[in-house]
Structures are given as structure tokens and as C-alpha cells.
Design an enzyme around this catalytic site. Structure first.
Site, PDB file in Angstrom:
ATOM      1  N   ASN A 114     135.568 125.851  63.616  1.00 53.86           N
ATOM      2  CA  ASN A 114     136.653 125.477  64.520  1.00 53.86           C
ATOM      3  C   ASN A 114     137.989 125.634  63.816  1.00 53.86           C
ATOM      4  OD1 ASN A 114     137.921 124.272  66.865  1.00 53.86           O
ATOM      5  ND2 ASN A 114     138.172 122.407  65.624  1.00 53.86           N
ATOM      6  N   ASP A 171     136.732 117.265  64.345  1.00 50.51           N
ATOM      7  CA  ASP A 171     137.609 117.594  63.210  1.00 50.51           C
ATOM      8  C   ASP A 171     137.172 117.020  61.868  1.00 50.51           C
ATOM      9  OD1 ASP A 171     140.376 117.001  65.480  1.00 50.51           O
ATOM     10  OD2 ASP A 171     139.204 118.830  65.130  1.00 50.51           O
ATOM     11  N   HIS A 207     141.896 123.901  63.788  1.00 48.58           N
ATOM     12  CA  HIS A 207     142.707 122.761  64.231  1.00 48.58           C
ATOM     13  C   HIS A 207     144.156 123.025  63.840  1.00 48.58           C
ATOM     14  CE1 HIS A 207     143.495 118.656  65.486  1.00 48.58           C
ATOM     15  NE2 HIS A 207     144.248 118.539  64.411  1.00 48.58           N
TER      16      HIS A 207
HETATM   17  C1  GRF Z   1     145.036 126.384  69.024  1.00 50.66           C
HETATM   18  O1  GRF Z   1     146.259 125.818  68.649  1.00 50.66           O
HETATM   19  C2  GRF Z   1     143.926 125.811  68.180  1.00 50.66           C
HETATM   20  O2  GRF Z   1     144.312 125.429  66.864  1.00 50.66           O
HETATM   21  C3  GRF Z   1     143.546 124.604  68.953  1.00 50.66           C
HETATM   22  O3  GRF Z   1     143.651 124.978  70.304  1.00 50.66           O
HETATM   23  C4  GRF Z   1     144.657 125.992  70.434  1.00 50.66           C
HETATM   24  C5  GRF Z   1     144.063 127.134  71.224  1.00 50.66           C
HETATM   25  O4  GRF Z   1     145.028 128.097  71.505  1.00 50.66           O
HETATM   26  N1  GRF Z   1     142.251 124.070  68.622  1.00 50.66           N
HETATM   27  P1  GRF Z   1     144.596 129.455  72.269  1.00 50.66           P
HETATM   28  O5  GRF Z   1     143.894 129.067  73.527  1.00 50.66           O
HETATM   29  O6  GRF Z   1     143.699 130.213  71.328  1.00 50.66           O
HETATM   30  O7  GRF Z   1     145.881 130.172  72.511  1.00 50.66           O
END
Ligand code: GRF
Length: 194
Positions: free
Chosen positions: A102, A145, A104
Site C-alpha cells: 500500500n 497503515d 500512504h
Molecule cells: C494517494 O494519495 C495515496 O497515497 C492514498 O490515496 C491516494 C490515491 O490517489 N492512499 P489516486 O486515486 O491514485 O490518484
């Protein structure tokens, strides 16, 4: 050939960057995009990229093992969460040990956990008067997380930066690093299996 399944609930800009990164690869294929949100922007991106999309609801995800079975049957090697908002069910995490990652949008362990997503994160970083923010790529376990950290990158935050400024700087880091780190995790899996 290694197969990636991408999970996304929102716009899907990271999903698209990862799909583009492997578009010409003969070793890695983004085989499936899964979403829990029928209105997610990622669906249009997937259609444009000719990647099959699977939509699912909460009951299917948490009360059956259909998604786990499907991913195993499709020979998925790595599950990549890119803006996926739901907690991964324990049976799916057990079926893919150290094969779920993932991203974050902050420097964990700070500004993480339930409810800490999207603009809430950047508002909290600004409100705390932080001098830096960044991204964290980590393995996924049964808790939001908390999985082992794989990679972090930071960007400065100034007092004049708004949460939108921070979001923009952090997204730039995501798009540069996430595809590359996914490739490294896959290479590690390949080495471990050989
Ligand atoms: C990103 O900021 C990621 O870190 C978080 O969700 C957001 C997704 O953005 N977990 P996108 O849909 O890939 O533009």
C-alpha cells in the site's frame, strides 16, 4: 510472467502510473483492477488502458472469500493498493503473505490509521506545523497503515504551504516512486521463489 492486481477506490492516478510503467514489460502484467466504488475515476482509466475491471460490494468482500479465490485462481503474484479505502480482510492477507503493498500519503507512523486518508492527512500535517511530509510504501497486514515499511520519501513543508500544496508535492513523489518500488518488490518475490 508476473501478474499484478490493483485495488483503487478513487481517481486512480497511481494505478495509471503503475499500468503505464509496466505497459511494455514482457515480465510483468497489470492483469486486473478491482474497485469497491462504481463511481471511481479509476474505472475510466482502466477501460482506456484495456485492463479488466472488477467491482465488488462490502458483503462479497467481507462475508465471502470470492475475491481471495478469484485472485488465487488468476495467479496474481502481487496485490497493489492505490487509494483503496477498505481494510483488507484477514483471509486475503493470509492468502497473500508479504504480497500486498500500500501507499500512504504521509511519513508513517505519523498521520496514519483509520480516518487518515486523502486531504485529512494533509490538513493534519499543515495543522501540526510539520516541516516535512512525504510518502510511505508498506506491506499490508490486518491493521490500517501498520505493515512493515518498504520505502519512504519526503518533501519539505513550509509555513505558507496549504494542504492542497502539500497534496500536490506528495502526489508528485507517489507518481515517481510507487511504480519503481512495485517493480523492486516483484523482483524480490521472484528471487525468493527461485
Ligand atoms: C494517494 O494519495 C495515496 O497515497 C492514498 O490515496 C491516494 C490515491 O490517489 N492512499 P489516486 O486515486 O491514485 O490518484
Amino acid at each position: 510472467m508476473k501478474h499484478i492486481a490493483l485495488f483503487a477506490s478513487g481517481s486512480g492516478s497511481n494505478a495509471e502510473k503503475i499500468a503505464d510503467y509496466f505497459a511494455d514489460s514482457t515480465d510483468v502484467k497489470v492483469s486486473l483492477i478491482l474497485s469497491n466504488n462504481p463511481k471511481a475515476g479509476v474505472i475510466d482509466r482502466a477501460r482506456r488502458l484495456h485492463i479488466p475491471v472488477l467491482l465488488f460490494d462490502r458483503t462479497t468482500f467481507y462475508s465471502t472469500n470470492q475475491i481471495t479465490e478469484l485472485l488465487l485462481n488468476q495467479g496474481i503474484d502481487l496485490i497493489v493498493l492505490a487509494g483503496f479505502m477498505w481494510l483488507m480482510p484477514a483471509d486475503l492477507v493470509r492468502a497473500f503473505p508479504n504480497k500486498i503493498v500500500n501507499i500512504h500519503p504521509a511519513l508513517l507512523p505519523k498521520f496514519g490509521g483509520k480516518g487518515m486518508y486523502g486531504h485529512f492527512v494533509h490538513e493534519a500535517v499543515a495543522a501540526a506545523g510539520e516541516t516535512e511530509s512525504g510518502i510511505t510504501i508498506h506491506y499490508v497486514n490486518e491493521h490500517y497503515d501498520e505493515g512493515q515499511i518498504i520505502f519512504q520519501a519526503s518533501c519539505p513543508v513550509t509555513q505558507s504551504d496549504t494542504p492542497d500544496d502539500i497534496a500536490r508535492h506528495v502526489q508528485a513523489l507517489e507518481h515517481i516512486h510507487y511504480p519503481r518500488v512495485v517493480a523492486e518488490v516483484l523482483a524480490t518475490l521472484t528471487t525468493q521463489e527461485s
